[in-house]
Motif scaffolding. Structure first.
Motif, PDB file in Angstrom:
ATOM      1  N   VAL A  14     -13.643  15.448  15.206  1.00 21.01           N
ATOM      2  CA  VAL A  14     -14.742  14.347  15.133  1.00 21.01           C
ATOM      3  C   VAL A  14     -14.888  15.104  13.235  1.00 21.01           C
ATOM      4  O   VAL A  14     -14.225  15.813  12.750  1.00 21.01           O
ATOM      5  CB  VAL A  14     -15.707  16.126  15.825  1.00 21.01           C
ATOM      6  N   THR A  15     -14.920  13.743  12.863  1.00 21.94           N
ATOM      7  CA  THR A  15     -15.102  13.453  12.014  1.00 21.94           C
ATOM      8  C   THR A  15     -16.805  13.102  11.054  1.00 21.94           C
ATOM      9  O   THR A  15     -17.519  13.264  11.768  1.00 21.94           O
ATOM     10  CB  THR A  15     -14.691  12.792  10.702  1.00 21.94           C
ATOM     11  N   PRO A  16     -17.371  14.671  10.417  1.00 21.17           N
ATOM     12  CA  PRO A  16     -18.408  14.924   9.880  1.00 21.17           C
ATOM     13  C   PRO A  16     -18.995  13.309   9.638  1.00 21.17           C
ATOM     14  O   PRO A  16     -20.127  12.995   9.766  1.00 21.17           O
ATOM     15  CB  PRO A  16     -18.515  15.786   8.559  1.00 21.17           C
ATOM     16  N   THR A  17     -18.237  12.307   8.931  1.00 22.44           N
ATOM     17  CA  THR A  17     -18.795  11.535   8.522  1.00 22.44           C
ATOM     18  C   THR A  17     -17.196  10.272   8.026  1.00 22.44           C
ATOM     19  O   THR A  17     -16.549  10.777   8.019  1.00 22.44           O
ATOM     20  CB  THR A  17     -19.120  11.351   6.552  1.00 22.44           C
ATOM     21  N   PHE A  18     -17.977   9.149   7.415  1.00 21.97           N
ATOM     22  CA  PHE A  18     -16.882   8.308   8.134  1.00 21.97           C
ATOM     23  C   PHE A  18     -16.356   8.323   6.424  1.00 21.97           C
ATOM     24  O   PHE A  18     -14.686   8.037   5.889  1.00 21.97           O
ATOM     25  CB  PHE A  18     -17.151   6.523   7.483  1.00 21.97           C
ATOM     26  N   SER A  19     -16.391   8.467   5.477  1.00 19.22           N
ATOM     27  CA  SER A  19     -15.773   8.935   4.025  1.00 19.22           C
ATOM     28  C   SER A  19     -14.916  10.373   3.855  1.00 19.22           C
ATOM     29  O   SER A  19     -13.556  10.365   3.559  1.00 19.22           O
ATOM     30  CB  SER A  19     -17.073   9.300   2.681  1.00 19.22           C
ATOM     31  N   HIS A  20     -15.850  11.093   5.329  1.00 25.19           N
ATOM     32  CA  HIS A  20     -14.392  12.432   5.354  1.00 25.19           C
ATOM     33  C   HIS A  20     -12.697  11.500   5.642  1.00 25.19           C
ATOM     34  O   HIS A  20     -11.525  11.923   5.770  1.00 25.19           O
ATOM     35  CB  HIS A  20     -14.892  13.509   6.472  1.00 25.19           C
ATOM     36  N   LEU A  21     -13.275  10.305   6.189  1.00 24.78           N
ATOM     37  CA  LEU A  21     -11.932   9.804   6.926  1.00 24.78           C
ATOM     38  C   LEU A  21     -10.682   8.998   5.851  1.00 24.78           C
ATOM     39  O   LEU A  21      -9.753   9.301   6.108  1.00 24.78           O
ATOM     40  CB  LEU A  21     -12.356   8.538   8.121  1.00 24.78           C
ATOM     41  N   SER A  22     -11.701   8.924   5.082  1.00 24.08           N
ATOM     42  CA  SER A  22     -11.246   8.017   3.738  1.00 24.08           C
ATOM     43  C   SER A  22     -10.631   9.179   3.321  1.00 24.08           C
ATOM     44  O   SER A  22      -9.151   9.380   2.820  1.00 24.08           O
ATOM     45  CB  SER A  22     -11.574   7.516   3.039  1.00 24.08           C
ATOM     46  N   LEU A  23     -10.992  10.859   3.275  1.00 30.63           N
ATOM     47  CA  LEU A  23     -10.268  11.856   1.993  1.00 30.63           C
ATOM     48  C   LEU A  23      -9.138  12.034   2.973  1.00 30.63           C
ATOM     49  O   LEU A  23      -8.177  12.413   2.331  1.00 30.63           O
ATOM     50  CB  LEU A  23     -11.418  13.156   2.447  1.00 30.63           C
ATOM     51  N   TYR A  75     -16.846   1.768   7.225  1.00 32.12           N
ATOM     52  CA  TYR A  75     -15.741   2.413   7.848  1.00 32.12           C
ATOM     53  C   TYR A  75     -15.381   1.100   7.320  1.00 32.12           C
ATOM     54  O   TYR A  75     -13.981   1.255   7.773  1.00 32.12           O
ATOM     55  CB  TYR A  75     -16.775   2.606   9.267  1.00 32.12           C
ATOM     56  N   ALA A  76     -15.786  -0.029   7.679  1.00 38.37           N
ATOM     57  CA  ALA A  76     -14.686  -1.077   7.031  1.00 38.37           C
ATOM     58  C   ALA A  76     -14.174  -1.144   6.009  1.00 38.37           C
ATOM     59  O   ALA A  76     -13.160  -1.812   6.332  1.00 38.37           O
ATOM     60  CB  ALA A  76     -15.235  -2.773   7.139  1.00 38.37           C
ATOM     61  N   GLU A  77     -14.366  -0.007   4.835  1.00 33.14           N
ATOM     62  CA  GLU A  77     -12.923  -0.139   3.779  1.00 33.14           C
ATOM     63  C   GLU A  77     -12.486   0.784   3.995  1.00 33.14           C
ATOM     64  O   GLU A  77     -10.492   0.090   4.328  1.00 33.14           O
ATOM     65  CB  GLU A  77     -14.074   0.701   2.233  1.00 33.14           C
ATOM     66  N   TYR A  78     -12.848   1.827   5.298  1.00 36.38           N
ATOM     67  CA  TYR A  78     -11.251   2.993   5.779  1.00 36.38           C
ATOM     68  C   TYR A  78     -10.281   2.021   6.289  1.00 36.38           C
ATOM     69  O   TYR A  78      -9.133   2.450   5.723  1.00 36.38           O
ATOM     70  CB  TYR A  78     -12.713   3.849   6.269  1.00 36.38           C
ATOM     71  N   LEU A  79     -10.740   0.661   7.297  1.00 39.32           N
ATOM     72  CA  LEU A  79      -9.696   0.088   7.864  1.00 39.32           C
ATOM     73  C   LEU A  79      -9.049  -0.306   6.944  1.00 39.32           C
ATOM     74  O   LEU A  79      -7.997  -0.549   7.250  1.00 39.32           O
ATOM     75  CB  LEU A  79     -10.329  -0.453   8.761  1.00 39.32           C
ATOM     76  N   ARG A  80      -9.852  -1.157   6.332  1.00 41.18           N
ATOM     77  CA  ARG A  80      -8.746  -2.017   4.934  1.00 41.18           C
ATOM     78  C   ARG A  80      -7.806  -0.945   4.948  1.00 41.18           C
ATOM     79  O   ARG A  80      -6.304  -1.402   4.886  1.00 41.18           O
ATOM     80  CB  ARG A  80      -9.627  -2.337   4.734  1.00 41.18           C
ATOM     81  N   ARG A  81      -8.247  -0.532   4.117  1.00 39.68           N
ATOM     82  CA  ARG A  81      -7.130   1.089   3.750  1.00 39.68           C
ATOM     83  C   ARG A  81      -6.210   1.877   3.724  1.00 39.68           C
ATOM     84  O   ARG A  81      -5.400   2.126   3.092  1.00 39.68           O
ATOM     85  CB  ARG A  81      -8.545   2.344   2.698  1.00 39.68           C
ATOM     86  N   PHE A  82      -6.761   2.147   5.546  1.00 39.54           N
ATOM     87  CA  PHE A  82      -5.658   2.416   6.528  1.00 39.54           C
ATOM     88  C   PHE A  82      -4.735   1.128   6.591  1.00 39.54           C
ATOM     89  O   PHE A  82      -3.529   1.797   6.655  1.00 39.54           O
ATOM     90  CB  PHE A  82      -6.382   2.889   7.427  1.00 39.54           C
ATOM     91  N   GLY A  83      -4.729  -0.129   6.704  1.00 37.36           N
ATOM     92  CA  GLY A  83      -3.942  -1.071   6.926  1.00 37.36           C
ATOM     93  C   GLY A  83      -3.092  -1.232   5.425  1.00 37.36           C
ATOM     94  O   GLY A  83      -2.227  -1.011   6.054  1.00 37.36           O
ATOM     95  N   GLU A  84      -3.850  -0.907   4.401  1.00 33.96           N
ATOM     96  CA  GLU A  84      -2.705  -1.465   3.564  1.00 33.96           C
ATOM     97  C   GLU A  84      -2.075  -0.234   2.700  1.00 33.96           C
ATOM     98  O   GLU A  84      -0.486  -0.191   2.852  1.00 33.96           O
ATOM     99  CB  GLU A  84      -4.625  -1.356   2.107  1.00 33.96           C
TER     100      GLU A  84
END
Length: 585
Positions: free
Chosen positions: A278-287, A145-154
């Motif tokens: 509802v996301t199935p996983t945190f990795s789905h957020l990144s997709l 999740y932290a990596e998703y948050l960082r990429r989201f910011g980027e």
């Protein structure tokens, strides 16, 4: 703790334009009532969220060092967050969305260090330390999740805004401040709500920033994870709201599988959310984030990207196929058959390559704007950037030669070449002329009297994004919000109540005898009869004592308060449930 900005290595590398938003966390500003509000929310949250939150939440509370009994200090949070590669800073309420996301790109958590009033203990539209510290920070301990948050910011900080987005930001910020401030006249709140509603009804097509803010809202702030039938909470807005975290789990809130359509679903910060994703996983957020990023001008460039920058009327950057980056306020584009053939900025402009300003091409060199043809020469299959030294010689594109270059779209550049600049691959990215005239049909775009002419080289625009390529090229200081948060008022009555809360806090820490509780309660009942939270805290202390008669008196008083103030009856009941059900907190 005094008002200093506690740091860690991540904070030291923040650019100055982000540092301007940081304010010290003066821990002494937190009153005993503030501490009681924090403690009540955290006790309720840990009790309830242990059942409905993603498993990372409780583990994250432990890892980030966030305590139940005391508002966290930035010093403690930064010391512990460093271990998981993050940092925290205090700011004054809402900050501009681009800045908020850019902080995330640097692995820095932005925390509004104020705390909600007791009257808004369940939810406040204003960001506060409960929302940020107890909501965002724990989930960051989950690496995925932290990596998703960082990429989201980027990615998010590069999203292009419309000129109305900043108006909306200021309007929402003002509304949140007025709603959280004490004794705000209702007419002022009504005016602020109308301003937000009017803007929402007149935003036009959603900008990239508006869309990515929607994605942020439905994931980082109000996201659920798991299945539609059995979701868990991970969004900070839900984790920090003792009211909405329960409401969202009922059938009153529609649950929708998370996909890119959420980018077009607007939200209202002042209302309970009618639907959640509802996301199935945190990795789905990144997709989904990558799917959205692939549609942004950041990755598509082209004519549409330039037009988005023009519509934003704000500092932005285009990158050409040679890697040359042009940063400024874009005001015009000449197009031909759906392609840009000439771009124009107005005002201070800087040229860069790989986010580093080209020597001699900062805003001092281009103080009034920059214009250049884009694309290929007319009748040539080979773009200038693809020409070998032999090709350039053949077409007289060499130093000290006077040339006439006719580009597609009827853009003509005629002048004497002074020199050229090349990128790391040896491709020409910039040609400088003297005695130069640039025309488009009958329109003069540049003339010799204006000085030397610098022509960008690039057959196409591969990227367009918000902000400068090199943050050091422009003075980005003093873009802080125009409004300030409003602090609680000091009155004699308020100060007396604060002293009573302070005394009970000391008793809990075994620093004062429990026999003082009777006098505290009498003063509370006689002078502050509407207050409920301190009575709940007194019950907690009396529950394991021999003062059964006093305990009954306080419980009767709370029952009377429930009848007198039905709007807070559930809060009283919730606090008592924690005590008498002996939940492990």
């Amino acid at each position: 703790m005094n008002a200093s900005i506690e740091t860690n290595p991540l904070l030291e590398r923040l650019p100055k334009h982000l540092q301007q938003f940081i304010k010290p966390q003066d821990y002494s500003d937190y009153t005993p009532i503030n501490q009681a509000v924090w403690r009540y929310v955290m006790r309720k949250n840990v009790d309830y969220l242990s059942k409905v939150a993603h498993h990372s939440y409780l583990e994250g509370l432990r890892r980030t060092g966030i305590e139940i009994d005391s508002i966290p200090s930035m010093y403690g949070m930064n010391r512990i967050l460093t271990e998981i590669g993050w940092a925290a800073v205090a700011v004054d309420g809402f900050i501009p969305p681009n800045a908020f996301m850019e902080f995330q790109a640097y692995n820095v958590l932005v925390i509004a260090s104020d705390i909600r009033q007791l009257e808004h203990i369940e939810y406040t539209p204003a960001p506060d330390i409960i929302h940020e510290g107890a909501g965002h920070a724990p989930i960051i301990a989950n690496p995925e999740y932290a990596e998703y948050l960082r990429r989201f910011g980027e990615i998010g900080c590069k999203a292009i805004s419309s000129h109305k987005d900043y108006q909306m930001y200021e309007a929402i910020r003002l509304l949140s401040i007025l709603k959280e401030a004490e004794d705000t006249p209702q007419y002022k709140i009504d005016e602020a709500e109308k301003a937000v509603a009017d803007l929402q009804n007149d935003m036009g097509e959603l900008s990239e920033m508006a869309q990515i803010r929607n994605l942020h809202w439905w994931t980082v702030e109000y996201g659920l994870i798991g299945t539609v039938e059995n979701p868990k909470i991970y969004g900070a807005g839900l984790l920090s709201s003792i009211g909405e975290s329960a409401w969202c789990m009922t059938d009153n809130v529609k649950k929708i599988p998370y996909d890119i359509s959420a980018a077009n679903q607007n939200f209202d910060i002042t209302q309970l959310q009618p639907q959640l994703y509802v996301t199935p996983t945190f990795s789905h957020l990144s997709l989904i984030l990558e799917e959205f990023a692939n549609k942004m001008a950041l990755r598509t460039g082209g004519l549409s990207g330039i037009k988005k920058l023009i519509q934003s009327n704000a500092l932005g950057t285009i990158e050409l196929s040679t890697g040359l980056q042009i940063s400024g306020v874009f005001t015009n584009v000449i197009e031909e058959e759906g392609k840009p053939v000439y771009i124009q900025t107005t005002g201070k402009t800087a040229l860069a390559y790989r986010e580093k300003e080209l020597v001699g091409h900062g805003t001092l060199t281009h103080p009034h704007g920059f214009g250049s043809p884009i694309g290929k020469l007319k009748g040539f299959n080979l773009a200038i950037e693809d020409m070998s030294p032999k090709d350039l010689q053949a077409y007289s594109i060499v130093e000290n030669e006077t040339v006439k270059l006719e580009f597609e779209g009827n853009i003509i550049v005629e002048g004497e070449i002074i020199t050229g600049s090349r990128n790391l691959h040896g491709e020409i990215i910039l040609i400088s002329f003297r005695n130069c005239t640039v025309t488009h049909g009958e329109t003069i775009l540049f003339q010799p009297e204006w000085g030397n002419y610098d022509m960008a080289i690039g057959k196409k625009v591969i990227s367009a994004f918000s902000g400068p390529a090199d943050v050091n090229s422009f003075d980005l200081i003093n873009i802080v919000p125009s409004t300030k948060t409003i602090k609680a008022k000091h009155t004699e009555e308020r100060d007396e109540l604060e002293n009573l809360y302070a005394l009970v806090r000391e008793i809990r820490k075994n620093k004062s005898p429990k026999n003082e509780l009777k006098s505290v309660f009498e003063k509370l009942k006689n002078s502050h009869s509407n207050d409920w939270l301190l009575s709940v805290e007194i019950v907690e202390l009396l529950n394991n004592s021999d003062e059964k008669q006093l305990l009954q008196e306080v419980l009767v008083h709370l029952d009377q308060l429930k009848e007198k103030r039905p709007e807070i009856a559930h809060l009283i009941s919730g606090g008592l449930d924690l005590i008498f059900n002996k939940e492990k907190v």
